[in-house]
Design an enzyme around this catalytic site. Sequence first.
Site, short mmCIF file in Angstrom:
data_model
loop_
_atom_site.label_atom_id
_atom_site.label_comp_id
_atom_site.label_asym_id
_atom_site.label_seq_id
_atom_site.Cartn_x
_atom_site.Cartn_y
_atom_site.Cartn_z
N HIS A 128 64.94 -3.33 -5.04
CA HIS A 128 65.71 -4.23 -5.88
C HIS A 128 66.24 -5.41 -5.05
O HIS A 128 67.43 -5.64 -4.93
CB HIS A 128 66.86 -3.48 -6.55
CG HIS A 128 67.67 -4.38 -7.45
ND1 HIS A 128 67.15 -4.95 -8.59
CD2 HIS A 128 68.93 -4.83 -7.35
CE1 HIS A 128 68.07 -5.71 -9.15
NE2 HIS A 128 69.16 -5.66 -8.42
N ASP B 259 65.48 -5.07 -13.59
CA ASP B 259 64.18 -5.66 -13.24
C ASP B 259 63.17 -5.38 -14.36
O ASP B 259 62.36 -6.24 -14.71
CB ASP B 259 63.67 -5.09 -11.91
CG ASP B 259 64.65 -5.37 -10.78
OD1 ASP B 259 65.18 -6.48 -10.73
OD2 ASP B 259 64.89 -4.46 -9.97
N SER C 243 75.73 -0.80 -7.48
CA SER C 243 76.26 -1.72 -6.45
C SER C 243 75.16 -2.15 -5.47
O SER C 243 74.39 -1.33 -4.99
CB SER C 243 77.38 -1.02 -5.66
OG SER C 243 78.21 -0.30 -6.51
N1 LIG Z 1 71.59 -3.02 -9.60
C1 LIG Z 1 71.53 -4.17 -10.23
O1 LIG Z 1 70.51 -4.48 -10.88
C2 LIG Z 1 72.69 -5.10 -10.23
C3 LIG Z 1 73.72 -4.89 -9.36
N2 LIG Z 1 74.80 -5.72 -9.36
C4 LIG Z 1 75.87 -5.41 -8.41
O2 LIG Z 1 76.94 -4.74 -9.08
C5 LIG Z 1 78.15 -4.91 -8.34
C6 LIG Z 1 79.30 -5.28 -9.28
O3 LIG Z 1 79.07 -6.53 -9.87
P1 LIG Z 1 80.17 -7.19 -10.86
O4 LIG Z 1 80.63 -6.19 -11.85
O5 LIG Z 1 79.62 -8.46 -11.33
O6 LIG Z 1 81.36 -7.46 -9.83
P2 LIG Z 1 82.93 -7.64 -10.18
O7 LIG Z 1 83.57 -8.18 -8.95
O8 LIG Z 1 83.08 -8.41 -11.43
O9 LIG Z 1 83.42 -6.15 -10.45
C7 LIG Z 1 83.42 -5.19 -9.45
C8 LIG Z 1 84.55 -4.24 -9.73
O10 LIG Z 1 84.54 -3.25 -8.71
C9 LIG Z 1 85.89 -2.96 -8.42
N3 LIG Z 1 86.01 -2.35 -7.10
C10 LIG Z 1 86.04 -2.92 -5.89
N4 LIG Z 1 86.22 -1.99 -4.94
C11 LIG Z 1 86.31 -0.81 -5.57
C12 LIG Z 1 86.50 0.53 -5.13
N5 LIG Z 1 86.64 0.83 -3.85
N6 LIG Z 1 86.55 1.50 -6.07
C13 LIG Z 1 86.40 1.19 -7.39
N7 LIG Z 1 86.22 -0.05 -7.85
C14 LIG Z 1 86.18 -1.03 -6.95
C15 LIG Z 1 86.60 -4.30 -8.50
O11 LIG Z 1 88.00 -4.13 -8.63
C16 LIG Z 1 85.94 -4.91 -9.71
O12 LIG Z 1 86.65 -4.61 -10.88
C17 LIG Z 1 77.83 -5.98 -7.30
O13 LIG Z 1 77.61 -5.36 -6.05
C18 LIG Z 1 76.55 -6.61 -7.80
O14 LIG Z 1 75.79 -7.19 -6.78
C19 LIG Z 1 74.89 -6.77 -10.23
C20 LIG Z 1 73.88 -7.02 -11.12
C21 LIG Z 1 72.68 -6.25 -11.15
O1 LIG Z 2 71.18 -10.84 -8.02
C1 LIG Z 2 72.25 -10.22 -7.87
O2 LIG Z 2 73.03 -10.41 -6.94
C2 LIG Z 2 72.59 -9.18 -8.89
C3 LIG Z 2 71.38 -8.39 -9.14
O3 LIG Z 2 71.06 -7.47 -8.43
C4 LIG Z 2 70.50 -8.82 -10.23
O4 LIG Z 2 70.88 -9.63 -11.08
O5 LIG Z 2 69.37 -8.33 -10.26
#
Ligand SMILES: NC(=O)C1=CN([C@@H]2O[C@H](COP(=O)(O)OP(=O)(O)OC[C@H]3O[C@@H](n4cnc5c(N)ncnc54)[C@H](O)[C@@H]3O)[C@@H](O)[C@H]2O)C=CC1
Ligand SMILES: O=C([O-])CC(=O)C(=O)O
Length: 396
Positions: A221, A194, A162
């Site tokens: 990140h 990354d 997250s």
């Molecule tokens: N570390 C990284 O490289 C990356 C991180 N992310 C991050 O990952 C996160 C999720 O992205 P997506 O899956 O695209 O979002 P999404 O909105 O499609 O899915 C998030 C899920 O989390 C659930 N959720 C919300 N509150 C919750 C809680 N309190 N307990 C359990 N589940 C809960 C939602 O119901 C939803 O199903 C975002 O914060 C995004 O920025 C995204 C891409 C890369």
């Molecule tokens: O860019 C964003 O918000 C999601 C993320 O962290 C990535 O794709 O690296």
Amino acid sequence: MQQSVDINRRIAQISSHINPPINQQQVEEGNLWRSDCRVKGGSPGFKVAILGAAGGIGQPLAMLMKMNPLVSVLHLYDVVNSPGVTADISHMDTAAVVRGFLGQNRLEEALTGMDLVIIPAGVPRKPGMTRDDLFNINAGIVKTISEGIAKCCPKAIVNLISNPVNSTVPIAAEVFKKAGTYDPRRLLGVTMLDVVRANTFVAEVLGLDPREVSVPVVGGHAGVTILPLLSQVKPACSFTKEETEYLTSRIQNGGTEVVEAKAGAGSATLSMAYAAVKFADACLRGLRGDAGVIECAFVTELPFFASRVRLGRSGVEEIYPLGPLNEYERSVKRSVWRRQRRSWVEALIRVCPSQRNKQGSSSNELYHMFTTCCCCLLCWVFDYSFRHEFECYLKK
Ligand SMILES: NC(=O)C1=CN([C@@H]2O[C@H](COP(=O)(O)OP(=O)(O)OC[C@H]3O[C@@H](n4cnc5c(N)ncnc54)[C@H](O)[C@@H]3O)[C@@H](O)[C@H]2O)C=CC1
Ligand SMILES: O=C([O-])CC(=O)C(=O)O
């Protein structure tokens, strides 16, 4: 043989009377309950929970983890839609047993006994937003989940996805510290995407198969904190100034590239699920005792936040120094380091209520800290002891 099967069956029947099934999946079909089916007692392997399993990342991540032979039990938790995702994935004919958990009141059940917890719970960004804009909402989600982990599976390895990872990982660390369960070897921010992007883009420039390329990416990140070490690419190679600038900028802005292309429908999900599974698999191989499992991850013991680490039975067993940097890498290292420290202090303000209630913006508070404590100022100037700065900040 037959006798032991009968005994096991009778034990299962008695225990299902004493402890009747509450899981939605244990529904009656004719006279046969699913709990009565001749389950072999599960394959040997690790227990993994995905929190946020019904989301854009969570669903493909759950599917790929179900295919991982190192996983014996897969818990899928979300505050919406987890029963559907669970039913769907549970039909895949791979060994892992899948269980679904819906809603906050099932968080503890979802976490109990887990070896690895993967957290993609939280909101993704939209065009025009930075990852830091997600801080307010996602910090609260990560805090609640971390409290659950501290209570129910304090020895689990945590893979935190997250955003903003630069701040959510410090939040989890502070929650674990408060609970007395903090073990820096077990808390890892996932920066694998990354690395995956860096391998792909560098391979494109060099005309190689991306599977043959390995690019360490350190720092953090978010934007400029993402520092690909192009001088340490394997196989050894060199880049022109233009290539270095192009690659660095593309790797740093890979997330934004996807956010803009999705035009409001979220951020990277499929490549992230791929990256998360690659990283989780490395953590599981480390837990199994495999030698030489080395990946990049965001760690809470310095030297440099996202660093190359060796994974083992207890999580991170070694954090590698940055190694020899070229002039460009040296020039950006310092600003990366400072931005990272700032994200961390902002996370502390969030977790520590006494800090949150203070008047003034965090930047004013930071200014105050550095101008009133000579030791902090020296640490800041010479990059000496980040921990001193934290502790000093908390005391104020
Ligand atoms: N570390 C990284 O490289 C990356 C991180 N992310 C991050 O990952 C996160 C999720 O992205 P997506 O899956 O695209 O979002 P999404 O909105 O499609 O899915 C998030 C899920 O989390 C659930 N959720 C919300 N509150 C919750 C809680 N309190 N307990 C359990 N589940 C809960 C939602 O119901 C939803 O199903 C975002 O914060 C995004 O920025 C995204 C891409 C890369
Ligand atoms: O860019 C964003 O918000 C999601 C993320 O962290 C990535 O794709 O690296």
